[in-house]
Design a protein around this motif. Structure first.
Motif, mmCIF file in Angstrom:
data_model
loop_
_atom_site.group_PDB
_atom_site.id
_atom_site.type_symbol
_atom_site.label_atom_id
_atom_site.label_comp_id
_atom_site.label_asym_id
_atom_site.label_seq_id
_atom_site.Cartn_x
_atom_site.Cartn_y
_atom_site.Cartn_z
ATOM 1 N N ILE A 30 0.839 -1.203 0.000
ATOM 2 C CA ILE A 30 0.000 0.000 0.000
ATOM 3 C C ILE A 30 0.870 1.248 0.000
ATOM 4 C CG2 ILE A 30 -1.626 1.347 1.391
ATOM 5 C CD1 ILE A 30 -2.895 -1.420 2.160
ATOM 6 N N GLY A 46 2.184 1.760 -3.410
ATOM 7 C CA GLY A 46 1.170 1.740 -4.456
ATOM 8 C C GLY A 46 0.647 3.120 -4.780
ATOM 9 N N PRO A 47 -0.342 3.173 -5.667
ATOM 10 C CA PRO A 47 -0.887 4.452 -6.109
ATOM 11 C C PRO A 47 -1.439 5.297 -4.962
ATOM 12 C CG PRO A 47 -1.898 2.621 -7.317
ATOM 13 C CD PRO A 47 -0.966 2.039 -6.310
ATOM 14 N N LEU A 48 -2.074 4.654 -3.976
ATOM 15 C CA LEU A 48 -2.644 5.405 -2.857
ATOM 16 C C LEU A 48 -1.545 6.054 -2.023
ATOM 17 C CD1 LEU A 48 -5.323 6.173 -1.519
ATOM 18 C CD2 LEU A 48 -5.045 4.171 -0.043
ATOM 19 N N ALA A 63 -7.419 1.258 3.656
ATOM 20 C CA ALA A 63 -6.629 1.710 2.506
ATOM 21 C C ALA A 63 -6.966 0.903 1.256
ATOM 22 C CB ALA A 63 -5.134 1.605 2.814
ATOM 23 N N LYS A 64 -7.157 -0.411 1.417
ATOM 24 C CA LYS A 64 -7.536 -1.238 0.268
ATOM 25 C C LYS A 64 -8.899 -0.810 -0.279
ATOM 26 C CE LYS A 64 -5.147 -5.587 0.933
ATOM 27 N NZ LYS A 64 -5.343 -7.008 1.204
ATOM 28 N N ASP A 65 -9.844 -0.502 0.635
ATOM 29 C CA ASP A 65 -11.169 -0.037 0.206
ATOM 30 C C ASP A 65 -11.052 1.269 -0.577
ATOM 31 O OD1 ASP A 65 -12.265 -2.236 1.477
ATOM 32 O OD2 ASP A 65 -13.011 -1.100 3.211
ATOM 33 N N VAL A 66 -10.249 2.198 -0.051
ATOM 34 C CA VAL A 66 -10.071 3.490 -0.726
ATOM 35 C C VAL A 66 -9.404 3.289 -2.083
ATOM 36 C CG1 VAL A 66 -8.837 5.704 -0.622
ATOM 37 C CG2 VAL A 66 -10.087 4.875 1.383
ATOM 38 N N GLU A 67 -8.410 2.398 -2.151
ATOM 39 C CA GLU A 67 -7.756 2.117 -3.437
ATOM 40 C C GLU A 67 -8.761 1.607 -4.459
ATOM 41 O OE1 GLU A 67 -4.482 -0.599 -2.642
ATOM 42 O OE2 GLU A 67 -3.050 1.035 -2.879
ATOM 43 N N LYS A 68 -9.637 0.688 -4.031
ATOM 44 C CA LYS A 68 -10.639 0.135 -4.943
ATOM 45 C C LYS A 68 -11.625 1.213 -5.386
ATOM 46 C CE LYS A 68 -14.096 -3.510 -5.547
ATOM 47 N NZ LYS A 68 -14.622 -2.781 -6.675
ATOM 48 N N THR A 105 -11.137 4.421 -5.477
ATOM 49 C CA THR A 105 -10.421 5.375 -6.323
ATOM 50 C C THR A 105 -10.251 4.815 -7.731
ATOM 51 O OG1 THR A 105 -9.263 6.215 -4.380
ATOM 52 C CG2 THR A 105 -8.301 6.737 -6.514
ATOM 53 N N LYS A 106 -9.885 3.540 -7.801
ATOM 54 C CA LYS A 106 -9.704 2.893 -9.110
ATOM 55 C C LYS A 106 -11.033 2.867 -9.867
ATOM 56 C CE LYS A 106 -8.339 -1.412 -11.293
ATOM 57 N NZ LYS A 106 -8.019 -2.816 -11.112
#
Length: 190
Positions: free
Chosen positions: A76, A79-81, A162-167, A169-170
């Motif tokens: 994370i 990664g992009p976030l 953070a994984k939820d926000v990444e998804k 955002t994507k």
């Protein structure tokens, strides 16, 4: 006794590897109950990537560095976030390692990047400690390092968030891109 994510920082890279070896001994002597441990480097190449140099799964579950809790944390960060939110410490926060700065960190990701600055190597350990003195003795007194302990459940929740926000955002970026492409195609047709 609670499970902790323990971040250790040293002045010299070799001390992280020495600590890695010595913590294995503490584990075999049953002075700590380790789950995972990794030597982590914040690569000094301008792109603020973290890499796992050495990894150990104490549980026997054969986690690889990538599918471990530590691997998810590091993934994370790099990664992009992590880039979007500026969690990398190097150029934003400077090299300062003072205690006030660490206490002011808002997320586990900021703790990691402030503890393991750009170009530095540290150690991350997930463990249960009945007594924190053996690890403190080794890291702070013998090796001159610093230790930050974070509650495992807090770290786990932040990784999930953070994984939820990444998804999200994507998904949002893909929809926005598709909308723009559709608008462009409609303008070309008219």
């Amino acid at each position: 006794m609670s499970k902790r994510v323990i971040i250790m920082h040293f002045e010299v890279e070799s001390q992280a590897y020495q600590a890695f070896s010595e913590i294995k001994k503490l584990y075999t002597e049953r002075k700590i109950k380790g789950e995972q441990m990794a030597v982590v480097t914040h690569v000094n190449d301008g792109v603020h990537q973290f890499k796992i140099d050495d990894f150990l799964d104490f549980t026997g579950n054969d986690h690889t560095a990538k599918n471990s809790m530590i691997g998810m944390l590091i993934g994370i960060l790099g990664g992009p976030l992590g880039i979007l939110l500026g969690w990398f410490a190097g150029s934003l926060f400077g090299a300062s390692q003072d205690a006030k700065e660490i206490q002011g960190a808002q997320t586990v990701f900021e703790h990691v990047t402030k503890q393991i600055g750009e170009g530095e190597t540290g150690l991350i350990l997930i463990a249960e400690e009945d007594d924190n003195r053996p690890l403190n003795q080794l890291i702070m007194n013998e090796l001159g390092g610093e230790i930050t302990r974070l509650d495992f459940e807090d770290v786990e929740k932040e990784i999930t968030d953070a994984k939820d926000v990444e998804k999200e955002t994507k998904d949002s970026a893909q929809k926005s891109w598709q909308d723009k492409k559709q608008d462009s195609n409609e303008k070309e047709e008219n």
